[in-house]
Write an enzyme that holds these catalytic residues in place. Structure first.
Site, PDB file in Angstrom:
ATOM      1  N   GLU A  15      -7.468  -1.886 -11.472  1.00 51.98           N
ATOM      2  CA  GLU A  15      -6.615  -2.897 -12.477  1.00 51.98           C
ATOM      3  C   GLU A  15      -5.814  -3.824 -12.327  1.00 51.98           C
ATOM      4  O   GLU A  15      -5.087  -4.452 -12.304  1.00 51.98           O
ATOM      5  CB  GLU A  15      -4.971  -1.720 -12.616  1.00 51.98           C
ATOM      6  CG  GLU A  15      -4.605  -1.506 -10.672  1.00 51.98           C
ATOM      7  CD  GLU A  15      -4.566  -0.762 -10.139  1.00 51.98           C
ATOM      8  OE1 GLU A  15      -4.761  -0.168  -8.856  1.00 51.98           O
ATOM      9  OE2 GLU A  15      -6.498  -0.362 -10.620  1.00 51.98           O
TER      10      GLU A  15
ATOM     11  N   ASP B 221      -2.436  -7.906 -10.473  1.00 56.84           N
ATOM     12  CA  ASP B 221      -2.768  -6.374 -10.904  1.00 56.84           C
ATOM     13  C   ASP B 221      -1.923  -5.677 -11.077  1.00 56.84           C
ATOM     14  O   ASP B 221      -0.188  -5.825 -11.506  1.00 56.84           O
ATOM     15  CB  ASP B 221      -2.777  -5.854  -9.427  1.00 56.84           C
ATOM     16  CG  ASP B 221      -3.195  -4.440  -8.784  1.00 56.84           C
ATOM     17  OD1 ASP B 221      -4.278  -4.089  -8.321  1.00 56.84           O
ATOM     18  OD2 ASP B 221      -1.992  -4.044  -7.930  1.00 56.84           O
ATOM     19  N   ILE B 222      -1.919  -4.657 -11.852  1.00 59.61           N
ATOM     20  CA  ILE B 222      -0.959  -3.974 -12.743  1.00 59.61           C
ATOM     21  C   ILE B 222      -0.193  -3.151 -11.317  1.00 59.61           C
ATOM     22  O   ILE B 222      -0.504  -2.155 -10.633  1.00 59.61           O
ATOM     23  CB  ILE B 222      -1.967  -2.733 -13.548  1.00 59.61           C
ATOM     24  CG1 ILE B 222      -2.176  -3.672 -14.934  1.00 59.61           C
ATOM     25  CG2 ILE B 222      -0.504  -1.766 -14.242  1.00 59.61           C
ATOM     26  CD1 ILE B 222      -2.853  -2.785 -15.964  1.00 59.61           C
TER      27      ILE B 222
END
Length: 381
Positions: free
Chosen positions: A294, A251-252
């Site tokens: 994301e 996950d960004i």
């Protein structure tokens, strides 16, 4: 005055015997000729049957791998050829990239040659308008047969066109110098080239449809549906072959802030580059997919926990260590958090769907720990 004496009676049987022998000899010659013609007819019938069988095989091919396998194996047997190669033009490299994303290992086909442009064949474009038959000449034809150590003595180069566009060349070779001669008729091999060109176009279009249906349109990596499908396949394969697999949930970090600061275009730029950097650290056999927003998921085949951590750390460093160039607003920094889990051969015995759900759930929990621990890190569960 000398009287006319009749010929001795024993001369007539001699003449009759001679005529009979001559007739028998003629008959034997005719019989030999008929046998030869009959043998030729049987041979041509067998050749025709083999070619019809080959045509059915390639027309019925449902995938790129199946079609190419048939071209290289069945065609060589059907036409009694020593070498067969295939050149395909892929000007942007997108066909090779798509096949790679669909887990088609092009190393399986050493005699399948991808080129960007016709000039790489070292021949003028006019030479590729019709089949070329004759003796092999290294200067003219080495590009067509570059994958073979032993070069053919005679060759047939068959251009393949679709809708007026040259898509490639089918290249046939024999170690016999008299197999392909310049004065030979080309109707049959032109028909062969046309059939293969149509079949190629068909399977490539089918693969593109599959690719579109299983690919995230923004990042060009697999979508969630494809990852879930591959995970079931890999769990079953790992069970049969008794090896471990790993699952990462990525996950960004602070992605909403990137969107707020640099706009949605900036956010899209980061998503695409993150996907690329993750993919660069993976093998062809691994699977990367965007799960939404994301978030990404990676499945690593035949990978234990120690090796999976190393891959995850490489991914994390590649993202944190280099700026992201944005198309509209300069550069930005980004980091990623990674949750990781594995399953080994001793615990891979439950229903595959249950195992897949459990892998994703455990990787998601590890990701949650990475987020709570300060982000930009790898955690295992």
């Amino acid at each position: 005055m000398e009287s006319m004496m009749p010929a001795p009676l024993d001369e007539e049987p001699d003449q009759a015997q001679s005529a009979l022998l001559e007739l028998q000899s003629e008959n034997q010659a005719l019989r030999a000729r008929l046998d030869s013609l009959l043998e030729l007819a049987h041979r041509n019938q067998n050749i025709m049957a083999r070619h019809q069988s080959f045509d059915l095989k390639i027309i019925g091919a449902n995938s790129f791998r199946e079609l190419i396998t048939n071209i290289f194996s069945a065609l060589a047997v059907t036409s009694e050829l020593d070498v067969v190669s295939l050149v395909l033009f892929d000007k942007l490299g997108d066909l090779q990239q798509m096949l790679s994303d669909l887990k088609i290992d092009l190393n399986e086909f050493p005699h399948l040659i991808f080129l960007r442009h016709e000039v790489e064949l070292s021949q003028p474009e006019t030479a590729l308008r019709k089949p070329q038959l004759g003796l092999y000449q290294s200067l003219a034809y080495s590009s067509y047969f570059s994958s073979f150590n032993k070069k053919p003595a005679s060759i047939a180069i068959i251009p393949m066109r679709r809708q007026g566009r040259l898509i490639g060349c089918l290249n046939l070779g024999s170690f016999k110098a008299d197999r392909f001669q310049p004065n030979m008729a080309t109707d049959f091999i032109e028909r062969l080239g046309s059939i293969i060109a149509i079949c190629l176009e068909n399977v490539i279009n089918n693969e593109r449809l599959t690719y579109i249906g299983l690919t995230d349109p923004l990042t060009n990596v697999s979508n969630r549906r494809y990852v879930e499908q591959r995970m079931l396949e890999e769990i079953a394969r790992a069970r049969r072959q008794r090896y471990s697999i790993a699952c990462m949930y990525l996950d960004i970090d602070f992605f909403k802030q990137i969107n707020d600061r640099y706009g949605h275009q900036g956010g899209d730029d980061v998503l695409k580059e993150v996907a690329k950097r993750i993919k660069d650290e993976l093998r062809l056999s691994d699977t990367l997919g965007r799960f939404g927003g994301e978030e990404f998921v990676v499945v690593l085949v035949n990978t234990n926990l120690h090796d999976a951590i190393q891959v995850a750390e490489r991914i994390r460093k590649s993202i944190a260590g280099n700026e992201f160039v944005l198309s509209e607003s300069g550069t930005c920094q980004a980091t990623i958090s990674i949750g990781l889990t594995t399953i080994d051969e001793n615990s891979n015995y439950d229903d595959a769907s249950s195992i897949a759900r459990d892998l994703v759930l455990r990787a998601d929990r590890a990701l949650y720990q990475a987020k709570n621990g300060g982000r930009n890190q790898v955690r295992c569960f």
